[in-house]
Write an enzyme that holds these catalytic residues in place. Sequence first.
Site, PDB file in Angstrom:
ATOM      1  N   LYS A 170       2.832   2.051   2.488  1.00  0.00           N
ATOM      2  CA  LYS A 170       2.817   2.566   3.859  1.00  0.00           C
ATOM      3  C   LYS A 170       3.875   1.852   4.693  1.00  0.00           C
ATOM      4  O   LYS A 170       4.132   0.675   4.495  1.00  0.00           O
ATOM      5  CB  LYS A 170       1.454   2.275   4.505  1.00  0.00           C
ATOM      6  CG  LYS A 170       0.337   3.252   4.169  1.00  0.00           C
ATOM      7  CD  LYS A 170      -0.884   2.962   5.055  1.00  0.00           C
ATOM      8  CE  LYS A 170      -1.798   4.156   5.113  1.00  0.00           C
ATOM      9  NZ  LYS A 170      -2.921   3.979   6.047  1.00  0.00           N
ATOM     10  N   LYS A 205       0.842  -1.214   0.000  1.00  0.00           N
ATOM     11  CA  LYS A 205       0.000   0.000   0.000  1.00  0.00           C
ATOM     12  C   LYS A 205       0.870   1.256   0.000  1.00  0.00           C
ATOM     13  O   LYS A 205       0.365   2.374   0.055  1.00  0.00           O
ATOM     14  CB  LYS A 205      -0.913   0.024   1.225  1.00  0.00           C
ATOM     15  CG  LYS A 205      -2.017  -1.009   1.237  1.00  0.00           C
ATOM     16  CD  LYS A 205      -3.117  -0.626   2.236  1.00  0.00           C
ATOM     17  CE  LYS A 205      -2.732  -0.881   3.652  1.00  0.00           C
ATOM     18  NZ  LYS A 205      -3.844  -0.625   4.598  1.00  0.00           N
TER      19      LYS A 205
HETATM   20  N1  C2G Z   1     -10.314   6.715   9.334  1.00  0.00           N
HETATM   21  C1  C2G Z   1     -11.323   7.622   9.685  1.00  0.00           C
HETATM   22  N2  C2G Z   1     -10.982   8.863  10.065  1.00  0.00           N
HETATM   23  C2  C2G Z   1      -9.672   9.244  10.099  1.00  0.00           C
HETATM   24  C3  C2G Z   1      -8.658   8.329   9.753  1.00  0.00           C
HETATM   25  C4  C2G Z   1      -9.006   7.050   9.365  1.00  0.00           C
HETATM   26  O1  C2G Z   1     -12.524   7.285   9.661  1.00  0.00           O
HETATM   27  N3  C2G Z   1      -9.381  10.523  10.485  1.00  0.00           N
HETATM   28  C5  C2G Z   1     -10.728   5.375   8.919  1.00  0.00           C
HETATM   29  C6  C2G Z   1     -10.355   5.079   7.470  1.00  0.00           C
HETATM   30  O2  C2G Z   1     -11.328   5.631   6.595  1.00  0.00           O
HETATM   31  C7  C2G Z   1     -10.350   3.554   7.453  1.00  0.00           C
HETATM   32  C8  C2G Z   1      -9.897   3.204   8.886  1.00  0.00           C
HETATM   33  O3  C2G Z   1     -10.044   4.398   9.676  1.00  0.00           O
HETATM   34  O4  C2G Z   1     -11.669   3.062   7.246  1.00  0.00           O
HETATM   35  C9  C2G Z   1      -8.455   2.750   8.933  1.00  0.00           C
HETATM   36  O5  C2G Z   1      -7.675   3.757   8.339  1.00  0.00           O
HETATM   37  P1  C2G Z   1      -6.156   3.370   7.921  1.00  0.00           P
HETATM   38  O6  C2G Z   1      -5.495   2.702   9.064  1.00  0.00           O
HETATM   39  O7  C2G Z   1      -5.538   4.591   7.288  1.00  0.00           O
HETATM   40  O8  C2G Z   1      -6.419   2.245   6.821  1.00  0.00           O
HETATM   41  P2  C2G Z   1      -6.149   2.334   5.237  1.00  0.00           P
HETATM   42  O9  C2G Z   1      -4.723   2.592   4.980  1.00  0.00           O
HETATM   43  O10 C2G Z   1      -7.184   3.241   4.700  1.00  0.00           O
HETATM   44  O11 C2G Z   1      -6.383   0.799   4.812  1.00  0.00           O
HETATM   45  O12 C2G Z   1      -8.220  -2.786   2.327  1.00  0.00           O
HETATM   46  C10 C2G Z   1      -8.479  -1.533   2.939  1.00  0.00           C
HETATM   47  C11 C2G Z   1      -7.203  -0.907   3.467  1.00  0.00           C
HETATM   48  O13 C2G Z   1      -6.477  -1.816   4.276  1.00  0.00           O
HETATM   49  C12 C2G Z   1      -7.551   0.352   4.252  1.00  0.00           C
END
Ligand code: C2G
Length: 131
Positions: free
Chosen positions: A46, A44
């Site tokens: 990350k 990803k």
């Molecule tokens: N999130 C949120 N508000 C934020 C930050 C994150 O609602 N201020 C939500 C994101 O939308 C996501 C969840 O928290 O639904 C996890 O966010 P991340 O850890 O950044 O995950 P991500 O990199 O988006 O990975 O297959 C899907 C991916 O693995 C998602």
Amino acid sequence: MKTVITYGTFDLLHAGHINILRRAKEMGDYLIVAISSDEFNALKGKKAYYSFEDRKMILEAIKYVDKVIPEDNWEQKIEDVQKYNVDLFVMGHDWEGKFDFLSDYCEVCYLPRTEGISTTKIKEDLKQVQR
Ligand code: C2G
């Protein structure tokens, strides 16, 4: 029993993560969180601060979370939904539309993100403090 699933890295856990986990749990009875492995995070683009093991342990300590499974690839969601009899898939709306293919297997819901907080922002803010 209504089973909900959500996916993510959940690094440097913050209020935005807790808000979506709480809302996802409130939409059902049992919440599964698929947490990105360190290898999948690399895919990803990350690099999580906490290892998969630590991120898993932290998520398992959250009262809204009932089960934590690894997320190793983009392709596992349909299999996960079927394997765990998932009724509802939830993600933040930054993913709006990206997982609509799952609607053949379960409900799909994109929830508003929590404004003003992100793991990236935390890392950048901390760098500023150190300058
Ligand atoms: N999130 C949120 N508000 C934020 C930050 C994150 O609602 N201020 C939500 C994101 O939308 C996501 C969840 O928290 O639904 C996890 O966010 P991340 O850890 O950044 O995950 P991500 O990199 O988006 O990975 O297959 C899907 C991916 O693995 C998602």
